[in-house]
Write a protein that holds these residues in place. Structure first.
Motif, PDB file in Angstrom:
ATOM      1  N   ARG A 293     -31.522 -28.673 -26.752  1.00 16.48           N
ATOM      2  CA  ARG A 293     -31.326 -28.984 -25.338  1.00 16.48           C
ATOM      3  C   ARG A 293     -30.086 -28.331 -24.742  1.00 16.48           C
ATOM      4  NH1 ARG A 293     -35.118 -32.205 -23.763  1.00 16.48           N
ATOM      5  NH2 ARG A 293     -34.188 -32.250 -21.691  1.00 16.48           N
ATOM      6  N   ARG A 294     -28.997 -28.318 -25.487  1.00 15.69           N
ATOM      7  CA  ARG A 294     -27.744 -27.799 -24.923  1.00 15.69           C
ATOM      8  C   ARG A 294     -27.613 -26.303 -25.152  1.00 15.69           C
ATOM      9  NH1 ARG A 294     -22.469 -31.063 -26.545  1.00 15.69           N
ATOM     10  NH2 ARG A 294     -21.656 -29.821 -24.814  1.00 15.69           N
ATOM     11  N   CYS A 295     -26.835 -25.675 -24.278  1.00 11.06           N
ATOM     12  CA  CYS A 295     -26.452 -24.286 -24.468  1.00 11.06           C
ATOM     13  C   CYS A 295     -25.047 -24.135 -23.921  1.00 11.06           C
ATOM     14  CB  CYS A 295     -27.413 -23.342 -23.740  1.00 11.06           C
ATOM     15  SG  CYS A 295     -27.049 -21.587 -24.013  1.00 11.06           S
ATOM     16  N   ARG A 296     -24.132 -23.647 -24.780  1.00 10.67           N
ATOM     17  CA  ARG A 296     -22.729 -23.483 -24.376  1.00 10.67           C
ATOM     18  C   ARG A 296     -22.332 -22.018 -24.495  1.00 10.67           C
ATOM     19  NH1 ARG A 296     -21.330 -28.271 -28.355  1.00 10.67           N
ATOM     20  NH2 ARG A 296     -23.372 -27.553 -29.046  1.00 10.67           N
ATOM     21  N   VAL A 297     -21.420 -21.612 -23.636  1.00  8.53           N
ATOM     22  CA  VAL A 297     -21.045 -20.201 -23.585  1.00  8.53           C
ATOM     23  C   VAL A 297     -19.531 -20.033 -23.601  1.00  8.53           C
ATOM     24  CG1 VAL A 297     -23.118 -19.452 -22.346  1.00  8.53           C
ATOM     25  CG2 VAL A 297     -21.113 -20.217 -21.054  1.00  8.53           C
ATOM     26  N   GLN A 298     -19.121 -18.844 -24.037  1.00 13.98           N
ATOM     27  CA  GLN A 298     -17.725 -18.438 -23.939  1.00 13.98           C
ATOM     28  C   GLN A 298     -17.730 -16.963 -23.524  1.00 13.98           C
ATOM     29  OE1 GLN A 298     -14.635 -17.773 -27.343  1.00 13.98           O
ATOM     30  NE2 GLN A 298     -14.446 -19.918 -26.698  1.00 13.98           N
ATOM     31  N   HIS A 299     -17.200 -16.700 -22.334  1.00 11.29           N
ATOM     32  CA  HIS A 299     -17.188 -15.337 -21.816  1.00 11.29           C
ATOM     33  C   HIS A 299     -16.005 -14.568 -22.378  1.00 11.29           C
ATOM     34  CE1 HIS A 299     -16.859 -12.073 -18.738  1.00 11.29           C
ATOM     35  NE2 HIS A 299     -18.173 -12.141 -18.834  1.00 11.29           N
ATOM     36  N   ASP A 324     -20.566 -25.632 -20.892  1.00  4.08           N
ATOM     37  CA  ASP A 324     -22.000 -25.929 -20.887  1.00  4.08           C
ATOM     38  C   ASP A 324     -22.725 -25.127 -19.825  1.00  4.08           C
ATOM     39  OD1 ASP A 324     -23.213 -28.070 -22.688  1.00  4.08           O
ATOM     40  OD2 ASP A 324     -21.303 -28.992 -22.150  1.00  4.08           O
ATOM     41  N   VAL A 325     -23.883 -24.602 -20.187  1.00  5.87           N
ATOM     42  CA  VAL A 325     -24.772 -23.971 -19.208  1.00  5.87           C
ATOM     43  C   VAL A 325     -25.535 -25.087 -18.494  1.00  5.87           C
ATOM     44  CG1 VAL A 325     -26.751 -22.435 -18.887  1.00  5.87           C
ATOM     45  CG2 VAL A 325     -25.004 -21.889 -20.608  1.00  5.87           C
ATOM     46  N   PRO A 326     -25.513 -25.129 -17.173  1.00  7.29           N
ATOM     47  CA  PRO A 326     -26.204 -26.213 -16.454  1.00  7.29           C
ATOM     48  C   PRO A 326     -27.715 -26.098 -16.586  1.00  7.29           C
ATOM     49  CG  PRO A 326     -25.408 -24.562 -14.905  1.00  7.29           C
ATOM     50  CD  PRO A 326     -24.841 -24.195 -16.243  1.00  7.29           C
ATOM     51  N   ASP A 327     -28.405 -27.224 -16.424  1.00  5.21           N
ATOM     52  CA  ASP A 327     -29.869 -27.208 -16.494  1.00  5.21           C
ATOM     53  C   ASP A 327     -30.463 -26.338 -15.385  1.00  5.21           C
ATOM     54  OD1 ASP A 327     -29.672 -28.884 -18.639  1.00  5.21           O
ATOM     55  OD2 ASP A 327     -30.446 -30.663 -17.618  1.00  5.21           O
ATOM     56  N   ASN A 328     -30.066 -26.598 -14.158  1.00  4.32           N
ATOM     57  CA  ASN A 328     -30.578 -25.876 -12.987  1.00  4.32           C
ATOM     58  C   ASN A 328     -32.094 -25.922 -12.869  1.00  4.32           C
ATOM     59  OD1 ASN A 328     -27.994 -25.221 -12.318  1.00  4.32           O
ATOM     60  ND2 ASN A 328     -28.114 -23.070 -12.849  1.00  4.32           N
TER      61      ASN A 328
END
Length: 386
Positions: A293-299, A324-328
Protein backbone atom coordinates in the motif's frame (compact mmCIF):
# COMPACT_ATOMS: atom_id res chain seq x y z
CA UNK A 1 -31.36 -0.89 -11.87
CA UNK A 2 -34.49 0.66 -13.32
CA UNK A 3 -33.86 2.47 -16.59
CA UNK A 4 -30.53 0.74 -17.16
CA UNK A 5 -29.85 -2.02 -19.67
CA UNK A 6 -28.49 -5.09 -17.91
CA UNK A 7 -26.19 -7.61 -19.57
CA UNK A 8 -25.89 -10.82 -17.57
CA UNK A 9 -22.70 -12.85 -17.96
CA UNK A 10 -22.54 -16.40 -16.65
CA UNK A 11 -19.14 -17.26 -15.14
CA UNK A 12 -18.13 -20.85 -14.45
CA UNK A 13 -15.90 -20.46 -11.38
CA UNK A 14 -13.85 -23.62 -10.94
CA UNK A 15 -11.95 -23.93 -7.66
CA UNK A 16 -14.01 -21.63 -5.42
CA UNK A 17 -13.57 -23.97 -2.45
CA UNK A 18 -9.87 -23.03 -2.34
CA UNK A 19 -8.42 -20.10 -0.43
CA UNK A 20 -7.79 -17.77 -3.38
CA UNK A 21 -10.80 -18.85 -5.41
CA UNK A 22 -13.15 -18.20 -2.52
CA UNK A 23 -11.74 -15.14 -0.77
CA UNK A 24 -10.27 -13.05 -3.54
CA UNK A 25 -12.22 -14.09 -6.61
CA UNK A 26 -15.70 -15.03 -5.41
CA UNK A 27 -16.21 -12.89 -2.30
CA UNK A 28 -13.98 -9.87 -2.87
CA UNK A 29 -14.40 -9.70 -6.64
CA UNK A 30 -17.54 -11.21 -8.21
CA UNK A 31 -19.85 -10.83 -5.20
CA UNK A 32 -18.40 -7.38 -4.48
CA UNK A 33 -19.14 -6.37 -8.09
CA UNK A 34 -22.73 -7.53 -7.63
CA UNK A 35 -22.99 -5.59 -4.36
CA UNK A 36 -21.88 -2.39 -6.10
CA UNK A 37 -24.51 -2.89 -8.80
CA UNK A 38 -22.44 -4.48 -11.55
CA UNK A 39 -19.91 -2.99 -13.95
CA UNK A 40 -21.07 0.11 -15.83
CA UNK A 41 -20.04 0.40 -19.49
CA UNK A 42 -19.64 3.77 -21.30
CA UNK A 43 -22.98 3.31 -23.09
CA UNK A 44 -24.76 2.86 -19.76
CA UNK A 45 -25.09 -0.91 -19.97
CA UNK A 46 -24.55 -2.70 -16.67
CA UNK A 47 -22.62 -5.96 -16.81
CA UNK A 48 -24.04 -8.33 -14.20
CA UNK A 49 -21.89 -11.40 -13.32
CA UNK A 50 -23.78 -14.64 -12.59
CA UNK A 51 -21.41 -17.10 -10.87
CA UNK A 52 -21.73 -20.84 -11.47
CA UNK A 53 -19.75 -22.48 -8.67
CA UNK A 54 -17.71 -25.57 -9.54
CA UNK A 55 -15.52 -27.75 -7.35
CA UNK A 56 -14.86 -31.32 -6.29
CA UNK A 57 -16.29 -31.12 -2.75
CA UNK A 58 -20.08 -31.11 -2.87
CA UNK A 59 -20.50 -30.26 0.83
CA UNK A 60 -18.20 -27.23 0.62
CA UNK A 61 -19.88 -25.97 -2.55
CA UNK A 62 -23.32 -26.31 -1.00
CA UNK A 63 -22.20 -24.43 2.13
CA UNK A 64 -20.63 -21.58 0.11
CA UNK A 65 -23.72 -21.28 -2.06
CA UNK A 66 -26.00 -21.19 0.98
CA UNK A 67 -23.85 -18.63 2.80
CA UNK A 68 -23.99 -16.22 -0.14
CA UNK A 69 -27.48 -16.83 -1.44
CA UNK A 70 -26.35 -18.55 -4.63
CA UNK A 71 -28.18 -21.48 -6.18
CA UNK A 72 -26.10 -22.40 -9.24
CA UNK A 73 -23.37 -24.86 -8.30
CA UNK A 74 -22.17 -28.28 -9.43
CA UNK A 75 -19.34 -30.79 -9.19
CA UNK A 76 -19.75 -31.53 -12.92
CA UNK A 77 -17.50 -29.19 -14.92
CA UNK A 78 -18.71 -30.55 -18.26
CA UNK A 79 -22.31 -29.75 -17.36
CA UNK A 80 -21.37 -26.24 -16.27
CA UNK A 81 -19.51 -25.59 -19.53
CA UNK A 82 -22.49 -26.88 -21.50
CA UNK A 83 -24.72 -24.17 -19.99
CA UNK A 84 -25.47 -21.70 -22.83
CA UNK A 85 -25.69 -18.86 -20.28
CA UNK A 86 -22.06 -19.43 -19.28
CA UNK A 87 -19.78 -17.15 -21.30
CA UNK A 88 -16.64 -17.16 -19.15
CA UNK A 89 -14.65 -19.97 -17.58
CA UNK A 90 -12.52 -19.04 -14.57
CA UNK A 91 -9.92 -21.41 -13.10
CA UNK A 92 -8.52 -21.18 -9.58
CA UNK A 93 -7.73 -24.87 -9.13
CA UNK A 94 -4.38 -26.26 -8.09
CA UNK A 95 -1.86 -25.71 -10.87
CA UNK A 96 -1.67 -29.40 -11.82
CA UNK A 97 -5.39 -29.48 -12.72
CA UNK A 98 -5.59 -26.17 -14.58
CA UNK A 99 -4.62 -27.26 -18.08
CA UNK A 100 -7.39 -29.87 -18.30
CA UNK A 101 -10.02 -27.33 -17.29
CA UNK A 102 -8.75 -24.67 -19.70
CA UNK A 103 -8.69 -27.13 -22.61
CA UNK A 104 -12.30 -28.10 -21.92
CA UNK A 105 -13.30 -24.44 -21.79
CA UNK A 106 -11.60 -23.71 -25.13
CA UNK A 107 -13.40 -26.67 -26.69
CA UNK A 108 -16.69 -25.33 -25.30
CA UNK A 109 -16.02 -21.91 -26.86
CA UNK A 110 -15.88 -20.04 -23.56
CA UNK A 111 -13.82 -16.95 -22.86
CA UNK A 112 -11.23 -17.82 -20.22
CA UNK A 113 -9.79 -16.02 -17.21
CA UNK A 114 -7.38 -17.97 -15.04
CA UNK A 115 -5.13 -17.74 -12.05
CA UNK A 116 -1.41 -18.04 -12.63
CA UNK A 117 0.59 -20.00 -13.48
CA UNK A 118 -1.45 -20.85 -16.54
CA UNK A 119 0.45 -24.15 -16.83
CA UNK A 120 3.37 -26.01 -15.24
CA UNK A 121 5.69 -25.64 -18.24
CA UNK A 122 6.14 -23.05 -20.97
CA UNK A 123 5.46 -25.47 -23.82
CA UNK A 124 1.99 -26.28 -22.46
CA UNK A 125 1.32 -22.60 -21.71
CA UNK A 126 2.08 -21.70 -25.33
CA UNK A 127 -0.07 -24.59 -26.54
CA UNK A 128 -3.03 -23.20 -24.57
CA UNK A 129 -2.39 -19.73 -26.00
CA UNK A 130 -2.43 -21.13 -29.54
CA UNK A 131 -5.58 -23.18 -28.88
CA UNK A 132 -7.39 -20.12 -27.55
CA UNK A 133 -6.24 -17.98 -30.47
CA UNK A 134 -7.44 -20.59 -32.97
CA UNK A 135 -10.80 -20.83 -31.21
CA UNK A 136 -11.21 -17.05 -31.23
CA UNK A 137 -11.97 -16.84 -27.51
CA UNK A 138 -10.83 -13.99 -25.29
CA UNK A 139 -8.40 -14.92 -22.54
CA UNK A 140 -6.76 -13.35 -19.51
CA UNK A 141 -4.42 -14.26 -16.68
CA UNK A 142 -4.60 -12.85 -13.15
CA UNK A 143 -1.75 -10.38 -12.59
CA UNK A 144 -2.96 -8.88 -9.33
CA UNK A 145 0.27 -7.35 -8.03
CA UNK A 146 0.06 -4.63 -10.71
CA UNK A 147 -3.09 -3.34 -9.01
CA UNK A 148 -1.59 -2.96 -5.53
CA UNK A 149 -1.69 0.68 -4.37
CA UNK A 150 2.03 0.69 -3.59
CA UNK A 151 2.98 -0.60 -7.03
CA UNK A 152 0.50 1.71 -8.77
CA UNK A 153 2.28 4.62 -7.08
CA UNK A 154 5.64 3.16 -8.08
CA UNK A 155 4.47 2.90 -11.70
CA UNK A 156 3.35 6.52 -11.51
CA UNK A 157 6.85 7.54 -10.40
CA UNK A 158 8.49 5.61 -13.24
CA UNK A 159 6.13 7.07 -15.85
CA UNK A 160 6.73 10.56 -14.47
CA UNK A 161 10.51 10.28 -14.76
CA UNK A 162 11.12 10.60 -11.01
CA UNK A 163 14.05 8.16 -10.94
CA UNK A 164 16.03 9.53 -13.86
CA UNK A 165 17.89 6.42 -15.04
CA UNK A 166 16.80 3.40 -13.02
CA UNK A 167 19.82 1.52 -11.70
CA UNK A 168 18.47 -1.33 -9.61
CA UNK A 169 15.43 -2.97 -8.05
CA UNK A 170 15.58 -4.94 -4.80
CA UNK A 171 12.57 -6.95 -3.73
CA UNK A 172 11.83 -8.81 -0.51
CA UNK A 173 8.79 -11.05 -0.30
CA UNK A 174 7.72 -13.64 2.22
CA UNK A 175 6.81 -14.64 5.73
CA UNK A 176 7.04 -17.65 8.01
CA UNK A 177 4.56 -20.36 7.01
CA UNK A 178 3.95 -22.58 10.02
CA UNK A 179 4.96 -26.18 9.57
CA UNK A 180 1.50 -27.46 10.52
CA UNK A 181 2.48 -29.35 13.67
CA UNK A 182 1.92 -26.99 16.60
CA UNK A 183 0.22 -24.25 14.58
CA UNK A 184 -1.92 -24.59 11.45
CA UNK A 185 -0.12 -23.71 8.21
CA UNK A 186 -1.28 -20.61 6.32
CA UNK A 187 -0.73 -22.28 2.95
CA UNK A 188 -1.99 -25.62 1.57
CA UNK A 189 0.34 -28.60 1.73
CA UNK A 190 0.46 -29.07 -2.06
CA UNK A 191 2.50 -25.86 -2.25
CA UNK A 192 5.45 -27.84 -0.84
CA UNK A 193 5.23 -30.87 -3.15
CA UNK A 194 6.76 -30.49 -6.60
CA UNK A 195 4.79 -33.49 -7.87
CA UNK A 196 1.59 -31.50 -7.20
CA UNK A 197 2.82 -28.34 -8.92
CA UNK A 198 4.14 -26.71 -5.75
CA UNK A 199 7.19 -24.55 -5.17
CA UNK A 200 7.84 -20.87 -4.59
CA UNK A 201 9.63 -20.37 -7.93
CA UNK A 202 6.69 -21.57 -10.05
CA UNK A 203 4.40 -19.49 -7.84
CA UNK A 204 6.29 -16.22 -7.42
CA UNK A 205 8.53 -15.92 -10.51
CA UNK A 206 5.34 -15.65 -12.57
CA UNK A 207 4.50 -12.58 -10.48
CA UNK A 208 7.96 -11.09 -10.71
CA UNK A 209 7.95 -11.41 -14.51
CA UNK A 210 4.92 -9.17 -15.01
CA UNK A 211 5.86 -6.77 -12.20
CA UNK A 212 9.32 -6.18 -13.63
CA UNK A 213 8.13 -6.05 -17.24
CA UNK A 214 5.13 -3.77 -16.75
CA UNK A 215 6.92 -1.29 -14.50
CA UNK A 216 10.56 -1.35 -15.60
CA UNK A 217 11.16 -3.32 -18.81
CA UNK A 218 11.72 -6.76 -20.35
CA UNK A 219 13.65 -9.41 -18.42
CA UNK A 220 16.74 -10.51 -20.37
CA UNK A 221 18.39 -13.03 -18.02
CA UNK A 222 17.85 -14.88 -14.76
CA UNK A 223 20.11 -16.43 -12.18
CA UNK A 224 18.47 -18.18 -9.25
CA UNK A 225 19.27 -20.21 -6.18
CA UNK A 226 16.46 -22.39 -4.86
CA UNK A 227 16.25 -23.92 -1.40
CA UNK A 228 13.99 -26.20 0.62
CA UNK A 229 14.71 -24.79 4.04
CA UNK A 230 11.99 -26.76 5.85
CA UNK A 231 12.29 -30.42 4.75
CA UNK A 232 9.21 -31.80 6.49
CA UNK A 233 5.76 -30.37 7.21
CA UNK A 234 2.40 -31.63 8.46
CA UNK A 235 -0.58 -31.67 6.07
CA UNK A 236 -4.24 -30.74 6.60
CA UNK A 237 -4.98 -34.20 7.99
CA UNK A 238 -2.21 -34.06 10.58
CA UNK A 239 0.11 -36.35 8.62
CA UNK A 240 3.83 -35.54 8.26
CA UNK A 241 5.08 -35.34 4.68
CA UNK A 242 8.40 -34.69 2.93
CA UNK A 243 8.73 -31.32 1.20
CA UNK A 244 9.91 -31.89 -2.35
CA UNK A 245 9.48 -28.33 -3.63
CA UNK A 246 11.50 -25.19 -3.02
CA UNK A 247 10.22 -22.91 -0.24
CA UNK A 248 12.71 -20.08 -0.90
CA UNK A 249 14.29 -18.58 -4.00
CA UNK A 250 16.96 -15.93 -4.40
CA UNK A 251 16.88 -14.44 -7.89
CA UNK A 252 18.89 -11.92 -9.90
CA UNK A 253 17.29 -10.60 -13.08
CA UNK A 254 18.89 -8.43 -15.76
CA UNK A 255 16.45 -6.03 -17.42
CA UNK A 256 16.66 -3.80 -20.45
CA UNK A 257 18.78 -0.70 -19.95
CA UNK A 258 21.22 -2.43 -17.62
CA UNK A 259 18.76 -2.48 -14.71
CA UNK A 260 19.61 -5.19 -12.18
CA UNK A 261 16.75 -6.63 -10.11
CA UNK A 262 17.32 -8.81 -7.05
CA UNK A 263 14.24 -10.49 -5.57
CA UNK A 264 14.19 -12.79 -2.54
CA UNK A 265 11.08 -14.95 -2.11
CA UNK A 266 10.62 -17.10 0.97
CA UNK A 267 8.05 -18.98 2.99
CA UNK A 268 10.72 -19.55 5.64
CA UNK A 269 11.55 -16.02 6.77
CA UNK A 270 10.25 -13.88 9.62
CA UNK A 271 9.12 -10.41 8.66
CA UNK A 272 11.20 -7.39 9.70
CA UNK A 273 9.88 -4.85 7.22
CA UNK A 274 6.77 -2.74 6.99
CA UNK A 275 4.88 -4.97 4.55
CA UNK A 276 4.99 -8.57 3.32
CA UNK A 277 6.46 -7.45 0.02
CA UNK A 278 8.67 -4.40 -0.58
CA UNK A 279 10.62 -3.16 -3.58
CA UNK A 280 13.39 -0.59 -3.33
CA UNK A 281 14.16 1.18 -6.58
CA UNK A 282 17.31 3.29 -6.91
CA UNK A 283 17.85 5.74 -9.74
CA UNK A 284 20.20 8.59 -10.59
CA UNK A 285 17.65 11.21 -9.54
CA UNK A 286 15.89 9.47 -6.67
CA UNK A 287 14.86 6.29 -4.88
CA UNK A 288 11.61 4.73 -3.71
CA UNK A 289 10.44 1.91 -1.46
CA UNK A 290 7.06 0.47 -2.43
CA UNK A 291 5.02 -2.14 -0.61
CA UNK A 292 1.47 -3.40 -0.83
CA UNK A 293 0.00 0.00 0.00
CA UNK A 294 2.69 2.52 0.89
CA UNK A 295 5.31 4.08 -1.34
CA UNK A 296 8.03 6.37 0.02
CA UNK A 297 10.58 8.39 -1.90
CA UNK A 298 13.85 10.22 -1.42
CA UNK A 299 14.88 12.65 -4.14
CA UNK A 300 18.46 13.37 -5.10
CA UNK A 301 18.13 16.96 -3.88
CA UNK A 302 17.33 15.90 -0.31
CA UNK A 303 19.51 12.79 -0.06
CA UNK A 304 21.59 12.98 3.15
CA UNK A 305 25.29 12.18 3.30
CA UNK A 306 25.78 9.22 5.63
CA UNK A 307 29.33 8.50 6.78
CA UNK A 308 30.41 4.94 7.65
CA UNK A 309 31.77 4.80 11.18
CA UNK A 310 31.41 1.46 12.97
CA UNK A 311 32.88 2.92 16.18
CA UNK A 312 29.88 5.18 16.86
CA UNK A 313 26.16 4.39 17.11
CA UNK A 314 24.00 5.63 14.26
CA UNK A 315 22.27 8.89 15.13
CA UNK A 316 20.31 9.43 11.90
CA UNK A 317 16.67 8.44 11.55
CA UNK A 318 17.07 6.97 8.09
CA UNK A 319 13.39 6.06 7.68
CA UNK A 320 12.37 9.55 8.72
CA UNK A 321 14.31 10.98 5.77
CA UNK A 322 11.81 9.58 3.26
CA UNK A 323 8.52 11.12 2.10
CA UNK A 324 5.22 9.30 1.50
CA UNK A 325 3.77 9.35 -2.00
CA UNK A 326 0.13 10.49 -1.67
CA UNK A 327 -2.70 8.25 -2.85
CA UNK A 328 -4.20 10.87 -5.19
CA UNK A 329 -6.80 8.24 -6.10
CA UNK A 330 -9.08 5.60 -4.62
CA UNK A 331 -7.58 2.11 -4.88
CA UNK A 332 -9.96 -0.83 -5.16
CA UNK A 333 -9.19 -4.48 -4.43
CA UNK A 334 -6.68 -5.50 -7.11
CA UNK A 335 -8.40 -8.78 -7.97
CA UNK A 336 -11.76 -7.01 -8.32
CA UNK A 337 -10.26 -4.24 -10.45
CA UNK A 338 -8.81 -6.78 -12.89
CA UNK A 339 -12.07 -8.74 -12.98
CA UNK A 340 -13.89 -5.55 -13.99
CA UNK A 341 -11.38 -4.99 -16.79
CA UNK A 342 -11.82 -8.55 -18.04
CA UNK A 343 -15.61 -8.26 -18.01
CA UNK A 344 -15.33 -5.06 -20.05
CA UNK A 345 -12.92 -6.89 -22.37
CA UNK A 346 -15.41 -9.71 -22.97
CA UNK A 347 -18.55 -7.62 -23.32
CA UNK A 348 -17.27 -4.39 -24.89
CA UNK A 349 -13.80 -5.23 -26.28
CA UNK A 350 -12.07 -3.18 -23.59
CA UNK A 351 -8.29 -3.34 -23.40
CA UNK A 352 -6.80 -6.32 -21.56
CA UNK A 353 -3.10 -6.91 -22.31
CA UNK A 354 -2.52 -9.79 -19.87
CA UNK A 355 -3.37 -12.68 -22.18
CA UNK A 356 -2.13 -16.28 -22.28
CA UNK A 357 1.11 -15.20 -23.96
CA UNK A 358 1.78 -12.90 -21.00
CA UNK A 359 0.98 -15.85 -18.75
CA UNK A 360 3.41 -18.03 -20.72
CA UNK A 361 6.17 -15.47 -20.16
CA UNK A 362 5.65 -15.87 -16.41
CA UNK A 363 5.85 -19.65 -16.69
CA UNK A 364 8.97 -19.27 -18.83
CA UNK A 365 10.75 -17.23 -16.16
CA UNK A 366 9.82 -19.79 -13.50
CA UNK A 367 11.01 -22.65 -15.69
CA UNK A 368 14.29 -20.89 -16.43
CA UNK A 369 14.67 -19.99 -12.75
CA UNK A 370 14.40 -23.66 -11.77
CA UNK A 371 16.83 -24.58 -14.51
CA UNK A 372 19.26 -21.88 -13.39
CA UNK A 373 19.10 -23.14 -9.81
CA UNK A 374 19.69 -26.71 -10.98
CA UNK A 375 22.59 -25.85 -13.30
CA UNK A 376 24.09 -23.08 -11.17
CA UNK A 377 24.38 -20.50 -13.93
CA UNK A 378 22.82 -17.43 -15.46
CA UNK A 379 20.39 -18.14 -18.32
CA UNK A 380 19.19 -15.81 -21.08
CA UNK A 381 15.45 -15.16 -21.34
CA UNK A 382 14.47 -15.34 -25.01
CA UNK A 383 11.34 -13.63 -26.41
CA UNK A 384 8.23 -15.81 -26.76
CA UNK A 385 5.75 -15.78 -29.62
CA UNK A 386 2.77 -17.84 -30.71
Amino acid sequence: MAGLKQRSVGIVMNGVTGRMGYRQHLVRSILAIREQGGVRLPDGTVVWPEPILVGRNEAKLAAIAKDHGLDNWTTDLDAALADPAAEIYFDAQVTSRRVEGVRKAVAAGKHIYTEKPVAEDVGTALELARLAASAGVKVGVVQDKLFLPGLLKLKRLVDGGFFGRVLSVRGEFGYWVFEGDWQEAQRPSWNYRSEDGGGIIIDMFCHWRYVLEDIFGPVRSVQALAATHVPERVDEGGRPYACTADDAAYGIFELDGGIVAQVNSSWATRVFRDELVEFQVDGTEGSAVAGLRRCRVQHRSVTPKPVWNPDLPATEDFRGQWQDVPDNAEFDNGFKAQWELFLRHVVADGEFPWDFLAGARGVQLAELGLRSAHEGRRIAVEPLSL
